[in-house]
Design a protein around this motif. Structure first.
Motif, PDB file in Angstrom:
ATOM      1  N   SER A  86       3.209  69.768  59.806  1.00 35.51           N
ATOM      2  CA  SER A  86       2.249  68.684  59.997  1.00 35.51           C
ATOM      3  C   SER A  86       0.825  69.216  59.853  1.00 35.51           C
ATOM      4  O   SER A  86       0.485  70.242  60.433  1.00 35.51           O
ATOM      5  N   TRP A  90      -1.210  64.551  55.865  1.00 37.48           N
ATOM      6  CA  TRP A  90       0.167  64.095  56.021  1.00 37.48           C
ATOM      7  C   TRP A  90       0.200  62.882  56.931  1.00 37.48           C
ATOM      8  O   TRP A  90      -0.786  62.559  57.603  1.00 37.48           O
ATOM      9  N   VAL A 122       7.149  64.343  59.689  1.00 34.39           N
ATOM     10  CA  VAL A 122       6.274  64.058  58.563  1.00 34.39           C
ATOM     11  C   VAL A 122       7.082  63.199  57.594  1.00 34.39           C
ATOM     12  O   VAL A 122       8.165  63.584  57.167  1.00 34.39           O
ATOM     13  N   ARG A 125       2.591  61.558  52.614  1.00 35.29           N
ATOM     14  CA  ARG A 125       1.366  62.327  52.378  1.00 35.29           C
ATOM     15  C   ARG A 125       0.313  61.398  51.798  1.00 35.29           C
ATOM     16  O   ARG A 125       0.616  60.444  51.071  1.00 35.29           O
TER      17      ARG A 125
END
Length: 195
Positions: A86, A90, A122, A125
Motif C-alpha cells: 500500500s 493506490w 489494495v 491504482r
C-alpha cells in the motif's frame, strides 16, 4: 482482458481515474463495482482526512443502507493471492477487525503503509488525479468529536468535498455481486448514522 476502470467525478470538476485490479483482490473489486453501479458513492461528502496518512472517503457506509455491509477478509477468502503493498497512488478497502472487511468504504493512502499489507487490500491504482488527492490532503480540517472511538483521529474538511458521481467501464466483462458476511454485526459508526 482489460481491467475495469472507475472515474470519481468531484463536485468541483476534478476527477480521479482508477484502474481496478481483480487479480489482486477479486471480491473487493466486485464489491466496489456493485456499490458504484448502485449509486452508493454518488452525492457523498468525504468524511475523513488524516493529512500524513490517508483520505478515508467514508466511515459510515456512505450513510446509505446499501453501503452498510461487510465482506470476508480478501486473503481469507482467497489465500492464494499475495497482497500488494500500500502506498500513495493506490486504492485500498477498509475493515473492522474481527467484524470483517468493509463492503465499499475505500481509502487513498498518502504514504507507504506496510502495516496494511494483508489487512486492507489494495484493489486499484490511480491513473489520473493524484493532484486532486494532494489538494484534498492540504485542505483546512476540523476534528469530528462524535466518532465513537476517541483513540482514532477523525478530521473532516471545513469546506465539504462532495463526490458528484462514480462511473465504471467494464470493457464488456461481467463481475458478480460480492460474497458478503450476512450475519455480521455492523460497526458502531454505521449504526450511529440511524440512531
Amino acid at each position: 482482458m482489460r481491467n475495469p476502470v472507475a472515474v470519481i467525478y468531484m463536485e468541483n470538476g476534478n476527477q480521479i481515474k482508477m484502474e481496478l485490479l481483480p487479480k489482486a483482490a477479486p471480491n473487493t473489486v466486485n464489491s466496489f463495482l456493485w456499490a458504484a453501479r448502485k449509486g452508493v458513492f454518488d452525492g457523498h461528502v468525504i468524511e475523513r482526512i488524516v493529512p500524513k496518512d490517508w483520505i478515508d472517503v467514508s466511515y459510515t457506509g456512505f450513510q446509505k443502507r446499501e453501503g452498510q455491509y461487510l465482506i470476508p477478509w480478501e486473503y481469507t477468502l482467497n489465500p492464494q493471492i499475495t497482497p500488494l503493498d500500500s502506498d500513495f497512488g493506490w486504492v485500498c478497502m477498509g475493515g473492522y477487525g474481527e467484524q470483517g472487511q468493509a463492503g465499499c468504504e475505500f481509502f487513498f493512502p498518502l504514504r507507504p503503509c506496510p502495516e496494511h499489507k494483508g489487512i486492507y487490500p489494495v484493489f486499484g491504482r490511480v491513473l489520473e488525479g493524484r493532484e486532486e488527492l494532494l489538494r484534498l490532503r492540504s485542505l483546512e480540517l476540523e476534528p469530528v468529536t462524535t466518532y465513537p472511538n476517541p483513540e482514532i483521529e477523525v478530521n473532516r474538511p471545513v469546506v465539504p468535498q462532495k463526490i458528484q458521481r462514480v462511473e465504471v467501464e467494464l470493457f464488456g466483462q461481467e463481475y458478480p455481486e460480492p460474497v458478503r458476511l450476512e450475519e455480521a454485526e455492523l460497526p458502531e459508526c454505521w449504526r450511529q448514522v440511524w440512531e
